[in-house]
Structures are given as structure tokens and as C-alpha cells.
Design a protein around this motif. Sequence first.
Motif, PDB file in Angstrom:
ATOM      1  N   GLN A  75       0.858  -1.182   0.000  1.00  0.00           N
ATOM      2  CA  GLN A  75       0.000   0.000   0.000  1.00  0.00           C
ATOM      3  C   GLN A  75       0.899   1.239   0.000  1.00  0.00           C
ATOM      4  OE1 GLN A  75      -2.546   0.477   3.446  1.00  0.00           O
ATOM      5  NE2 GLN A  75      -3.889   1.904   2.391  1.00  0.00           N
ATOM      6  N   LEU A  76       0.587   2.158  -0.888  1.00  0.00           N
ATOM      7  CA  LEU A  76       1.351   3.400  -1.028  1.00  0.00           C
ATOM      8  C   LEU A  76       0.458   4.567  -0.638  1.00  0.00           C
ATOM      9  CD1 LEU A  76       2.934   2.567  -4.491  1.00  0.00           C
ATOM     10  CD2 LEU A  76       4.084   2.476  -2.276  1.00  0.00           C
ATOM     11  N   VAL A  77       0.946   5.404   0.258  1.00  0.00           N
ATOM     12  CA  VAL A  77       0.170   6.548   0.731  1.00  0.00           C
ATOM     13  C   VAL A  77       1.013   7.814   0.566  1.00  0.00           C
ATOM     14  CG1 VAL A  77      -1.058   7.584   2.661  1.00  0.00           C
ATOM     15  CG2 VAL A  77      -1.066   5.089   2.372  1.00  0.00           C
ATOM     16  N   GLU A  78       0.553   8.683  -0.317  1.00  0.00           N
ATOM     17  CA  GLU A  78       1.249   9.945  -0.584  1.00  0.00           C
ATOM     18  C   GLU A  78       0.654  11.065   0.266  1.00  0.00           C
ATOM     19  OE1 GLU A  78       0.976   7.498  -4.422  1.00  0.00           O
ATOM     20  OE2 GLU A  78      -0.465   8.216  -2.939  1.00  0.00           O
ATOM     21  N   SER A  79       1.504  12.014   0.627  1.00  0.00           N
ATOM     22  CA  SER A  79       1.048  13.164   1.405  1.00  0.00           C
ATOM     23  C   SER A  79       1.976  14.344   1.175  1.00  0.00           C
ATOM     24  CB  SER A  79       1.009  12.820   2.908  1.00  0.00           C
ATOM     25  OG  SER A  79       2.294  12.486   3.372  1.00  0.00           O
ATOM     26  N   GLY A  80       1.546  15.503   1.639  1.00  0.00           N
ATOM     27  CA  GLY A  80       2.397  16.676   1.588  1.00  0.00           C
ATOM     28  C   GLY A  80       2.041  17.698   0.533  1.00  0.00           C
ATOM     29  N   GLY A  81       1.072  17.386  -0.305  1.00  0.00           N
ATOM     30  CA  GLY A  81       0.669  18.341  -1.328  1.00  0.00           C
ATOM     31  C   GLY A  81      -0.085  19.520  -0.747  1.00  0.00           C
ATOM     32  N   GLY A  82      -0.410  20.457  -1.625  1.00  0.00           N
ATOM     33  CA  GLY A  82      -1.157  21.625  -1.183  1.00  0.00           C
ATOM     34  C   GLY A  82      -1.088  22.729  -2.199  1.00  0.00           C
ATOM     35  N   TYR A 127       5.719  10.025  -9.793  1.00  0.00           N
ATOM     36  CA  TYR A 127       5.009  10.292 -11.029  1.00  0.00           C
ATOM     37  C   TYR A 127       4.080  11.483 -10.800  1.00  0.00           C
ATOM     38  CZ  TYR A 127       6.173   5.409 -12.227  1.00  0.00           C
ATOM     39  OH  TYR A 127       6.810   4.224 -12.491  1.00  0.00           O
ATOM     40  N   ARG A 128       3.661  12.092 -11.891  1.00  0.00           N
ATOM     41  CA  ARG A 128       2.603  13.093 -11.787  1.00  0.00           C
ATOM     42  C   ARG A 128       1.649  12.917 -12.954  1.00  0.00           C
ATOM     43  NH1 ARG A 128       5.941  18.762 -12.701  1.00  0.00           N
ATOM     44  NH2 ARG A 128       6.443  18.489 -14.922  1.00  0.00           N
ATOM     45  N   GLN A 129       0.441  13.383 -12.719  1.00  0.00           N
ATOM     46  CA  GLN A 129      -0.607  13.242 -13.726  1.00  0.00           C
ATOM     47  C   GLN A 129      -1.352  14.553 -13.880  1.00  0.00           C
ATOM     48  OE1 GLN A 129      -3.593  10.217 -12.884  1.00  0.00           O
ATOM     49  NE2 GLN A 129      -3.898   9.864 -15.067  1.00  0.00           N
ATOM     50  N   PHE A 130      -1.363  15.063 -15.109  1.00  0.00           N
ATOM     51  CA  PHE A 130      -2.143  16.247 -15.442  1.00  0.00           C
ATOM     52  C   PHE A 130      -3.545  15.809 -15.855  1.00  0.00           C
ATOM     53  CE2 PHE A 130       1.491  18.780 -15.024  1.00  0.00           C
ATOM     54  CZ  PHE A 130       2.537  18.253 -15.753  1.00  0.00           C
ATOM     55  N   THR A 132       1.554  22.003 -11.466  1.00  0.00           N
ATOM     56  CA  THR A 132       0.271  21.637 -10.893  1.00  0.00           C
ATOM     57  C   THR A 132      -0.192  20.297 -11.445  1.00  0.00           C
ATOM     58  OG1 THR A 132      -0.390  23.933 -10.545  1.00  0.00           O
ATOM     59  CG2 THR A 132      -2.159  22.298 -10.713  1.00  0.00           C
ATOM     60  N   ALA A 133      -0.409  19.336 -10.554  1.00  0.00           N
ATOM     61  CA  ALA A 133      -0.767  17.975 -10.946  1.00  0.00           C
ATOM     62  C   ALA A 133      -1.043  17.160  -9.681  1.00  0.00           C
ATOM     63  CB  ALA A 133       0.369  17.327 -11.740  1.00  0.00           C
ATOM     64  N   VAL A 134      -1.493  15.946  -9.890  1.00  0.00           N
ATOM     65  CA  VAL A 134      -1.564  14.975  -8.798  1.00  0.00           C
ATOM     66  C   VAL A 134      -0.286  14.147  -8.847  1.00  0.00           C
ATOM     67  CG1 VAL A 134      -2.840  13.099  -7.725  1.00  0.00           C
ATOM     68  CG2 VAL A 134      -4.069  14.909  -8.940  1.00  0.00           C
ATOM     69  N   TYR A 135       0.368  14.017  -7.706  1.00  0.00           N
ATOM     70  CA  TYR A 135       1.647  13.319  -7.629  1.00  0.00           C
ATOM     71  C   TYR A 135       1.456  11.968  -6.930  1.00  0.00           C
ATOM     72  CZ  TYR A 135       4.076  17.455  -9.258  1.00  0.00           C
ATOM     73  OH  TYR A 135       4.519  18.498 -10.038  1.00  0.00           O
ATOM     74  N   TYR A 136       2.097  10.962  -7.517  1.00  0.00           N
ATOM     75  CA  TYR A 136       2.017   9.594  -7.023  1.00  0.00           C
ATOM     76  C   TYR A 136       3.427   9.005  -6.886  1.00  0.00           C
ATOM     77  CZ  TYR A 136      -2.752   9.827  -9.006  1.00  0.00           C
ATOM     78  OH  TYR A 136      -4.042  10.178  -9.332  1.00  0.00           O
ATOM     79  N   CYS A 137       3.561   8.025  -6.024  1.00  0.00           N
ATOM     80  CA  CYS A 137       4.797   7.248  -5.976  1.00  0.00           C
ATOM     81  C   CYS A 137       4.486   5.818  -6.439  1.00  0.00           C
ATOM     82  CB  CYS A 137       5.390   7.229  -4.579  1.00  0.00           C
ATOM     83  SG  CYS A 137       4.332   6.481  -3.333  1.00  0.00           S
ATOM     84  N   ASN A 138       5.481   5.136  -6.929  1.00  0.00           N
ATOM     85  CA  ASN A 138       5.344   3.737  -7.307  1.00  0.00           C
ATOM     86  C   ASN A 138       6.708   3.170  -7.650  1.00  0.00           C
ATOM     87  OD1 ASN A 138       4.109   1.223  -8.143  1.00  0.00           O
ATOM     88  ND2 ASN A 138       2.251   2.394  -8.589  1.00  0.00           N
ATOM     89  N   TYR A 139       6.727   1.924  -8.089  1.00  0.00           N
ATOM     90  CA  TYR A 139       7.962   1.205  -8.370  1.00  0.00           C
ATOM     91  C   TYR A 139       8.114   1.048  -9.882  1.00  0.00           C
ATOM     92  CZ  TYR A 139       7.324   0.016  -3.452  1.00  0.00           C
ATOM     93  OH  TYR A 139       7.132   0.085  -2.109  1.00  0.00           O
ATOM     94  N   PRO A 140       8.913   1.872 -10.529  1.00  0.00           N
ATOM     95  CA  PRO A 140       9.078   1.784 -11.980  1.00  0.00           C
ATOM     96  C   PRO A 140       9.529   0.401 -12.409  1.00  0.00           C
ATOM     97  CG  PRO A 140      10.063   3.797 -11.142  1.00  0.00           C
ATOM     98  CD  PRO A 140       9.721   2.971  -9.955  1.00  0.00           C
ATOM     99  N   TRP A 162      -1.826   1.753  -7.438  1.00  0.00           N
ATOM    100  CA  TRP A 162      -1.608   3.176  -7.207  1.00  0.00           C
ATOM    101  C   TRP A 162      -2.316   3.634  -5.935  1.00  0.00           C
ATOM    102  CZ3 TRP A 162       1.867   5.688 -10.086  1.00  0.00           C
ATOM    103  CH2 TRP A 162       2.223   5.136 -11.324  1.00  0.00           C
ATOM    104  N   GLY A 163      -1.659   4.547  -5.232  1.00  0.00           N
ATOM    105  CA  GLY A 163      -2.295   5.180  -4.099  1.00  0.00           C
ATOM    106  C   GLY A 163      -3.251   6.269  -4.564  1.00  0.00           C
ATOM    107  N   GLN A 164      -3.702   7.066  -3.617  1.00  0.00           N
ATOM    108  CA  GLN A 164      -4.667   8.121  -3.959  1.00  0.00           C
ATOM    109  C   GLN A 164      -3.989   9.367  -4.528  1.00  0.00           C
ATOM    110  OE1 GLN A 164      -3.444   7.743  -0.980  1.00  0.00           O
ATOM    111  NE2 GLN A 164      -2.969   9.832  -0.309  1.00  0.00           N
ATOM    112  N   GLY A 165      -2.689   9.446  -4.368  1.00  0.00           N
ATOM    113  CA  GLY A 165      -1.959  10.608  -4.850  1.00  0.00           C
ATOM    114  C   GLY A 165      -2.132  11.800  -3.924  1.00  0.00           C
ATOM    115  N   THR A 166      -1.361  12.850  -4.201  1.00  0.00           N
ATOM    116  CA  THR A 166      -1.472  14.089  -3.447  1.00  0.00           C
ATOM    117  C   THR A 166      -1.470  15.251  -4.436  1.00  0.00           C
ATOM    118  OG1 THR A 166      -0.573  15.370  -1.584  1.00  0.00           O
ATOM    119  CG2 THR A 166       1.026  14.275  -3.022  1.00  0.00           C
TER     120      THR A 166
END
Length: 114
Positions: free
Chosen positions: A3-10, A37-40, A90-98, A104-108
Motif C-alpha cells: 500500500q502506497l500513501v502519498e502526502s504533503g501536497g497543497g 510520477y505526476r498526472q495532469f 500543478t498535478a496529482v503526484y504519485y509514488c510507485n515502483y518503476p 496506485w495510491g490516492q496521490g497528493t
Amino acid sequence: QVQLVESGGGLVQPGGSLRLSCAASGSRLSSQNWGWYRQFPGKQRELVAFISSFGTTTYADSVKGRFTISRSNAQRTLYLQMNSLKPEDTAVYYCNYPGSLASWGQGTQVTVSS
């Protein structure tokens, strides 16, 4: 299962900084290659920062010199220090294992705007 949990965005003004964190729990080795990663909106996720199991880092040209990826294997946590932020970050940022993607987590959400 991991389980991957991203945080710290804003919301941050252009030129500002944020530090993202990604906490991993589950069966994956803490020493695996890892990435941010990031997603527009309406686009596919893109890898912007990578750190190998040996600590070697690579960055997308768009963030090189502004973003720094780091990891704590002991804490099973991945970080992304983002400086000199631009509106185009500006985007949603995610972590994962390339190369060995987990669920995928929920992103931040990161929003850079004045």
C-alpha cells in the motif's frame, strides 16, 4: 500486497516549495527502485523522478535542478523536495515502483498558483 500513501501536497505560490512523502507498507522490499510520477488532467501519469536501489537518481528535464528525490529504507518512505515551483507543476503526484508497478495510491494534489 503493498500500500502506497502519498502526502504533503497543497497550494503554493509560484517560486515556493513543498515536500512530498510516500509511505509504503506491505511485502515489497524497502530497497527497490522507486519513483515519483505526476498526472495532469486528462493525461497519463509521467515519471518525473527516479531513485534506484543503489541511490542513483534521475529526473525529467522539466524538473531537473528543482526537484530532489530521496528515500529512507528503514522508514520505508520516499520523499520529493520540490523547489522553485511553477504553475505547470500543478498535478496529482504519485509514488510507485518503476518497472514493477504496484497498485496506485490516492496521490497528493499539488497546486501552484498565485
